[in-house]
Enzyme design. Sequence first.
Site, short mmCIF file in Angstrom:
data_model
loop_
_atom_site.label_atom_id
_atom_site.label_comp_id
_atom_site.label_asym_id
_atom_site.label_seq_id
_atom_site.Cartn_x
_atom_site.Cartn_y
_atom_site.Cartn_z
N SER A 187 -0.63 -17.51 -15.33
CA SER A 187 -0.75 -18.89 -15.47
C SER A 187 -0.41 -19.29 -16.90
O SER A 187 0.88 -19.11 -17.32
CB SER A 187 -2.25 -19.36 -15.18
OG SER A 187 -2.38 -20.72 -15.18
N ASP A 259 9.92 -16.76 9.91
CA ASP A 259 10.28 -15.38 9.28
C ASP A 259 10.21 -14.20 10.19
O ASP A 259 10.33 -12.98 10.06
CB ASP A 259 9.41 -14.90 8.18
CG ASP A 259 7.92 -15.18 8.49
OD1 ASP A 259 7.24 -14.25 9.26
OD2 ASP A 259 7.00 -15.85 8.09
N ASP A 405 1.30 -21.05 -4.41
CA ASP A 405 0.72 -21.74 -5.70
C ASP A 405 0.12 -23.22 -5.55
O ASP A 405 1.53 -23.84 -5.70
CB ASP A 405 1.36 -21.26 -6.86
CG ASP A 405 0.55 -21.19 -8.29
OD1 ASP A 405 -0.05 -22.31 -8.06
OD2 ASP A 405 0.95 -20.52 -8.98
N HIS A 444 -2.62 -19.47 -6.89
CA HIS A 444 -2.32 -19.40 -8.25
C HIS A 444 -3.00 -18.23 -8.70
O HIS A 444 -4.21 -17.92 -9.10
CB HIS A 444 -2.68 -20.59 -9.00
CG HIS A 444 -2.59 -21.01 -10.50
ND1 HIS A 444 -1.22 -20.83 -10.72
CD2 HIS A 444 -3.24 -20.95 -11.50
CE1 HIS A 444 -1.21 -20.72 -12.45
NE2 HIS A 444 -2.44 -20.85 -12.52
#
Length: 529
Positions: A187, A259, A405, A444
């Site tokens: 961060s 995916d 995030d 995050h």
Amino acid sequence: MFRRTLFGVVIATTPLLAQVTTPGAGTPCASLAALTIPGVTIKSADIVAAGPFTPPAAPGTPTTVLTLPAHCRVDAIARPTHDSEIKFEVWIPPVEAWNGKFQGVGNGGYSGAIGYAAMAVGLKRGYAVASTDTGHTGDDMKFGQGHPEKIVDWAYRAIHVTAEAAKLIVRDAQGRFAEHSYFVGCSSGGHQALSEAQRYPEDYDGIVAGDPANNRIRQTFGFLNSWIATHNGDGKPTIPVNKLPLLTKAAVEACDAIDGLKDGLIDDPRRCHFDPVKLLCKAGDDATCLTQSQVDAARKMYEGTKSTKTGETIYTGWPRGSEAFGDRAIEGWGQYVVNPNEPMRVGFFRYFLFHDPNWDYRTIDMERDLAFAEQKLPFMSAVEKDLTPFKKRGGKLLMYTGWADPVVPPGDTVAYYDGVVKTMGGLEKTRDFFRFFLAPGMGHCSGGPGPNTFDMLGALEQWVEKGAAPDKVIASHSTNGKVDRTRPLCQYPLVARVKGTGSTDDAASFACVAATPPAAAKPTTGGLR
Ligand SMILES: [Ca+2]
């Protein structure tokens, strides 16, 4: 017999050699307080016995009792300018527990607190560790009002002067310099990590940059824009926070299989073009659907901050799948976008940029004010793409981020890496010293439905000390403390794909392979504001 005799001789001489080659034991802990380093005041140096340690209380941070090994705790202040007051601590293991290395640890947010918990992690691995409060106290940005030097201390200087002073303190304590130095941060710590690689390439041999908030000025504009996009004229959120999980659930349902593996994870949200209009209420507003204005707000979050004049992206949008997948700040848009009464980090404009505590965010002019900010406070960001000095001195950099995030959009981190690759002359010339790993379904810095626990520092140690560059890093996901899934994080731009028939919860079933680049996102709406 001969071999045994020779062996015996070697054993007998080893302690003697050790005595000869090991320098003096260094300065006793208490005596470190008498060190004189220019610009640095050492307030205290004390032996801390192994056991529980309660860090000093920091504003806004809950006090957590840490369990630490024995160490020498040095408490100091650096004053590189007349207005600087950079507090830092250095924790040094006893010589027999020291791994011979130094580690600087990063901060979170606007910090104002020494990262004791991160220091504890490093100390337990045998590192001498250091952390700073970045030159002010608390997460409030008012510290910058009338104190331009303190803004510089926060932006990059505190981390650098702490590294320089801490290395000298460790040298005195141990009688020799650390053999290797590492920086680990996520961060704001990721921002600090990239800043060190860019500005002070000599400080660290190896750097871990997690979910880096390095594009700081534009991120602040992104926060402001996203707040306006998700709030009504009366300041109330357009989307109540308890509706955000609807978006994540629907986005994952729409994009999980792109995916090729239905595992509850969107592998790469750039390939996901889920349109929240699918959740539009058929009749009146209720808890299971979105009103038209809520649909529009979500679209704007995905779309990002655009110039109203040229349509160019000023700051990337938040990814589909990041809306809300848990209750913590790192697990949804709540804490940084939807819940605040005003745009997150509005203090940047009031106290750092315009010096006007009454500045009204509704007066923002994106183009004009961004140009002004980038001219006045360029040091607030760490976006230099030419990392030649760091590469030349043999530095190694590992960057990672979560594809979900909700705080620092991963699209911005990808764009930075792509920019470095272009500047450094291609992927091969970049991966020599700088590798990037994306974690699908990670929030995050941690958390989320995807594998989100991994040892990036361990991988970096192998690279710096043994020359073994990581092609992948194994990550795990746990529920109630029990690992229920492992998966390789692949070196960007490779992606993890199932090899054959093994368990999709086992990293061994996956290979890192090339994927076709995703198509550009389809525009969902016109003007942003
Ligand atoms: Ca999937």
